[in-house]
Structure formats: structure tokens, C-alpha cells
Motif scaffolding. Structure first.
Motif, short mmCIF file in Angstrom:
data_model
loop_
_atom_site.label_atom_id
_atom_site.label_comp_id
_atom_site.label_asym_id
_atom_site.label_seq_id
_atom_site.Cartn_x
_atom_site.Cartn_y
_atom_site.Cartn_z
N GLY A 174 0.67 -1.18 -0.05
CA GLY A 174 -0.10 -0.16 -0.11
C GLY A 174 0.72 1.17 -0.10
N ALA A 175 1.72 1.26 1.08
CA ALA A 175 2.40 2.95 1.11
C ALA A 175 3.49 2.83 0.11
CB ALA A 175 3.07 2.48 2.47
N LEU A 217 -8.04 -6.15 0.04
CA LEU A 217 -9.17 -5.25 0.32
C LEU A 217 -10.47 -6.49 -0.22
CD1 LEU A 217 -8.19 -1.98 -1.60
CD2 LEU A 217 -8.69 -2.33 1.09
N ASP A 218 -10.31 -7.23 -0.83
CA ASP A 218 -11.17 -8.30 -1.20
C ASP A 218 -11.47 -9.21 -0.13
OD1 ASP A 218 -12.09 -7.29 -3.71
OD2 ASP A 218 -11.05 -8.75 -4.88
N ASN A 238 -3.85 0.82 1.09
CA ASN A 238 -4.08 -0.29 -0.11
C ASN A 238 -4.86 0.51 -1.11
OD1 ASN A 238 -2.47 -2.81 -0.05
ND2 ASN A 238 -2.91 -2.41 2.06
N MET A 239 -5.91 1.43 -0.41
CA MET A 239 -6.97 1.91 -1.53
C MET A 239 -5.92 3.04 -2.15
SD MET A 239 -9.94 2.29 1.42
CE MET A 239 -11.16 3.32 0.53
N CYS A 240 -5.30 3.66 -1.49
CA CYS A 240 -4.32 4.85 -1.92
C CYS A 240 -3.69 4.25 -3.18
CB CYS A 240 -3.43 5.38 -1.14
SG CYS A 240 -4.27 6.61 -0.14
N SER A 241 -2.92 3.00 -3.00
CA SER A 241 -1.97 2.35 -4.02
C SER A 241 -2.88 2.22 -5.15
CB SER A 241 -1.35 1.19 -3.61
OG SER A 241 -0.59 0.68 -4.23
N TYR A 242 -4.16 1.39 -4.98
CA TYR A 242 -4.72 0.79 -6.05
C TYR A 242 -5.43 1.95 -6.84
CZ TYR A 242 -7.52 -3.00 -8.14
OH TYR A 242 -8.33 -3.98 -8.93
N ASN A 311 -4.64 11.98 2.01
CA ASN A 311 -4.14 11.47 0.76
C ASN A 311 -4.90 11.05 -0.35
OD1 ASN A 311 -0.46 11.13 0.96
ND2 ASN A 311 -1.46 12.52 2.35
N LEU A 312 -5.87 10.01 0.13
CA LEU A 312 -6.60 9.48 -0.64
C LEU A 312 -7.74 10.28 -1.19
CD1 LEU A 312 -7.93 6.90 -1.90
CD2 LEU A 312 -9.35 6.51 0.20
N ALA A 313 -8.29 11.18 -0.46
CA ALA A 313 -9.35 12.09 -0.69
C ALA A 313 -8.67 13.41 -1.72
CB ALA A 313 -9.54 12.94 0.37
#
Length: 464
Positions: A174-175, A217-218, A238-242, A311-313
Motif C-alpha cells: 500500500g504505502a 481489500l477483497d 491499499n486503497m491509495c495504492s490501487y 492523501n486518498l481524498a
């Protein structure tokens, strides 16, 4: 004959009667609630324009705006200062040499062929590529871009997987995935990065990072743990990376997956689970503040959760600039500005009244007993196979990490500065500005993973 005016009046009265009749009704069994159910979330399945560029964090327009202000001297002093600090960063030196590894190991190295963790090599090299990528865009000096490409190509050729004998490997996925992807997006159109090299790098990101992001995530590592076993920061990195890899590769399905997960995901990175308590500011401002899923764990992770959310937002917001019809990309406004309220909670509890930009001096603005808190039961009576990790949190964690700082407050201020209820975000952002990032030389963030969990350098890119 009934006039048009009377028809309108009758209609309005009828609507009012209907509204009253459908909210509740008495019958022989008592009062029945007939209120219409809240509208269900409709999953996003958008096709996006990537006209803003392939760096998820910032758009081409952002880089052009900041470069123009630096070139013509109109940049605010904090922007100029952070620009100077970035040029002096340990990870922005043209003499920097990458150290690619065949495997990125984070966690128990048993069975990996390595005798210890080595993810710090990827952590530092990704940060170097990101920071020198920014300098290339803001200076026009191709030496920075050439160094970035050198780092990215070396890793894409050498590294085959992320591995360990436990789940900690997904934190590196992720990071570091987020950082590598954004670095590549910044130099995407550099003429010295051949199309074949760029495609090889993108394939590396997909096979080594994105596959692991999605699987986590799944499944959250399988049937031995419940959906909420992993703390929010695990989901969020992991959301950020994906998401960043989705923007880099123009993959609509990947982007849509993260957008939908943010609103309706099963884990703690979903906004519905990230927020675990809503309160009124104990200092009497009347502001609404929200504790996050890690507020009772410790303050280092509570702030990490906040900064990675920012960061994600910000990445979603950058894509939103070229896709304004997809309102769901505005994560900042989700659930009535929930991220702002979460930021207010984290900032209030971690602020000291001193003036130093490391936030080490002075008294706390509130005591732990003053801070409102909703009891949070972490993995109690869940379906995790191992029941030894559960905990019940009854107050905000007043631990040794309280008061430490991480870069990212500038993101929240940039988006909520004109919104009522950002008092403590403002104080924190003003206090640590220019906030910098890893390698800044001021020793505020250290050299361990905490300094690299978020991208940093947002005073330079977002302060106006």
C-alpha cells in the motif's frame, strides 16, 4: 371554477397531508413507521478522462500553477521555503543511488530467502523518485527526471514480488505502491522514459502491487479474520495504492473499485466504518468532531489514519477536476464533511499550545478526560479465528505518540479553509507549515516507516 392559484394551494396541502400520512399511521396494532427508507448507494461505474495527468495526487494544472508562481516570484513565502527545503531533502539529491531488491520483505522474513525485513529500500527509493519528480516539474531540470526514471526502471527490472510470512507485507504494497505510482505519474511524459520502459514499469505495478492491494481489500487475508480485523490504515494505504495505479494505467475498473469501497466497503477504510463517534467540541466552539477507528488505539496510528485519508481524498479530488459529473469523487464532502470533522478530533487531541513547529512544547489543549469518546469494541465477539487480539476502547488513547506530527494537514486546510468547523485543522496546519515530508532535515518525522506512509510536501503544492 377553480383558479390556478387554488390548484397550487390544494396541491401543497395535499402533499403536506401525504407527507404526514406516510411518516406514521395509527392502526389497531399501534403506530407504524412509514417513513421512506434512506436512498441506497448506487455503485459508480464511470469511464474517466485522465486529461489532468497520470500523477494521482496532483494535476498538470497544479504543477503549472506552482511553477509559474515560483518563476515569477509571486509564490507565498511558505511555498518558497518548502521548495528550498525539498531541494535539500536527503531524497532529492542528484547523487542519490537506488538499491532495488529482488523481493520487498515487510514482516516475518521466514521463507522469503531473506534473513530480515528490507522494505526500507523501497520506502526510501520511492520517496526519492516522488520528490525528484516534483522538482523536475517545478524546475524543468531534466536531471531530476532522468534520476527518477533510473530509480523506477531499476525496481521494475529487479523486483519480482512483495513477501513475508505474515500480513505486514500488504502495508508495503500500500504505502510504497502509492508512492511509486505517483512518482511514475509525475514523469509519465518525460521524453527520456521510453514507451517500452514505461509499459514495463506499469506492468510491474500491476503484478507486484495492485494484485496484492486488491486481494487484501477483497479478502482481508482470508477466512481466519473478520472484515474489520485490520485497522483502518491498512485499508487506506491499499486503497491509495490501487487508486494511484488505476490513474497511472488509466484503468477505470480500478478507480471505480476504490470509489465504491470508500462509500460501501466492508473494511475500516470505508467512510461508514472509519468514523466511530460523533461529538461536540469540548472547548465550546459548537463544532462537530468525529473520532476515527484508531482514536482509542494510539495517536500515531490515529494521525496516520487521518493523513492517509487526506492523501486518498486529494487523489480522488484531482481526478474529479476532469470528471466533475462523478460527484462521488469528492471524498472531502462525503457524509457532511466527515473527513474534516475527523481531522478536527485528531488535531484537537494532539495540539499543544507551544509555538514550535514540531509541536513538542506547551500544554495540551484538552486533557484525555475532557475528550469525548464513544466506546469502541475492536474485534469483540467477531468471527476471527484467534480471539486474543480483541480490545475495548473507552477513551482517546493518551499514549507516548500523542502530539507527534505527520504531513498532510495542508491538504485538509486547502479543501476546508472556507468551510465552517476547521478551527483545529487550521491551527495544526499553521503550526507545522511548511510541513515538508520525509528527508526534510528538520527531524520532525524521523526515518522509520511513519515518515513515508504519506506523500508529504503539500505546502509547496497546495498552499495559496
Amino acid at each position: 371554477m377553480i383558479s390556478f392559484k387554488n390548484i397550487i394551494t390544494i396541491g401543497l396541502v395535499s402533499c403536506a397531508i401525504c407527507a404526514t400520512a406516510t411518516s406514521c399511521r395509527e392502526n389497531e396494532f399501534g403506530e407504524v413507521d412509514l417513513t421512506m427508507p434512506e436512498e441506497k448507494y448506487v455503485p459508480v461505474a464511470a469511464n474517466y478522462s485522465y486529461a489532468g495527468g497520470h500523477c494521482a495526487m496532483f494535476t498538470d494544472a497544479d504543477f503549472q500553477r506552482v511553477k509559474a508562481s515560483l518563476d515569477n516570484g509571486s509564490a507565498p513565502q511558505p511555498v518558497k521555503q518548502e521548495f528550498d527545503n525539498l531541494k535539500k531533502s536527503n531524497y532529492a539529491l542528484l547523487s542519490y543511488t537506488a538499491t532495488p531488491q529482488t523481493k520487498i520483505v515487510r514482516g516475518d522474513p521466514t521463507g522469503t530467502g531473506f534473513d530480515k525485513e528490507n522494505y526500507a529500500y523501497a520506502m526510501r527509493d520511492a520517496a526519492a523518485a516522488y520528490q525528484m519528480g516534483i522538482l523536475w516539474r517545478l524546475t524543468g531540470d531534466d536531471r531530476y527526471a532522468a534520476k527518477v526514471v533510473e530509480i523506477l526502471n531499476a525496481w521494475a527490472v529487479t523486483c519480482k514480488e512483495i513477501a513475508s510470512n505474515d500480513a505486514n507485507q500488504v502495508l508495503a504494497a500500500g504505502a510504497q505502491g502509492m508512492t511509486f505510482a505517483n512518482a511514475a505519474g509525475i514523469v509519465y511524459n518525460y521524453s527520456g522514459w521510453t514507451s517500452s520502459q514505461r509499459e514495463q514499469f506499469k506492468q510491474w505495478m500491476m503484478s507486484v502491487f495492485a494484485s496484492k492491494n486488491k486481494n487484501f481489500l477483497d479478502t482481508h487475508t482470508g477466512s481466519n479474520v473478520c472484515e474489520e480485523h485490520y485497522w483502518s490504515n491498512w485499508d487506506l494505504v491499499n486503497m491509495c495504492s490501487y487508486f494511484a495505479i488505476g490513474v497511472l494505467t488509466e484503468n477505470n475498473d480500478m478507480v471505480n473499485y476504490v470509489v465504491n469501497y470508500f462509500y460501501q466497503g466492508v473494511g475500516n477504510g470505508c467512510i461508514n466504518k472509519l468514523i466511530r463517534g460523533t461529538h461536540v467540541d469540548p472547548l465550546g466552539t459548537g463544532e462537530t468532531i468525529c473520532q476515527n477507528q484508531e482514536s482509542g488505539r494510539d495517536q500515531g496510528h490515529s494521525e496516520m489514519s487521518m493523513m492517509v485519508s487526506a492523501n486518498l481524498a486529494q487523489m480522488a479530488w484531482s481526478l474529479y477536476q476532469a470528471n466533475s459529473s462523478v460527484k462521488e469523487l469528492d471524498f472531502f464532502s462525503a457524509k457532511d464533511n466527515a473527513l474534516m470533522k475527523m481531522g478536527e478530533y485528531v488535531a484537537l487531541f494532539n495540539l499543544r499550545n507551544g509555538t514550535d513547529n514540531a509541536n513538542k512544547n506547551g500544554s495540551w489543549l484538552v486533557t484525555a478526560t475532557q475528550m469525548p469518546f464513544t466506546e469502541f469494541k475492536y474485534c469483540i465477539n467477531c468471527n476471527c479465528r484467534d480471539k486474543n487480539h480483541g480490545a475495548t476502547h473507552t477513551q482517546a488513547a493518551d499514549d507516548s505518540g500523542r502530539g507527534s506530527v505527520r504531513p498532510g494537514w495542508e491538504i485538509l486546510l486547502a479543501h476546508y479553509g472556507n468551510t465552517a468547523g476547521h478551527k483545529y485543522i487550521q491551527q495544526m496546519a499553521d503550526k507545522i507549515r511548511p510541513e515538508g515530508g520525509s528527508g526534510e532535515g528538520l527531524n520532525r518525522y524521523g526515518d522509520n516507516s511513519g515518515a513515508f506512509d504519506q506523500l508529504g510536501w503539500c505546502t509547496l503544492m497546495l498552499y495559496k
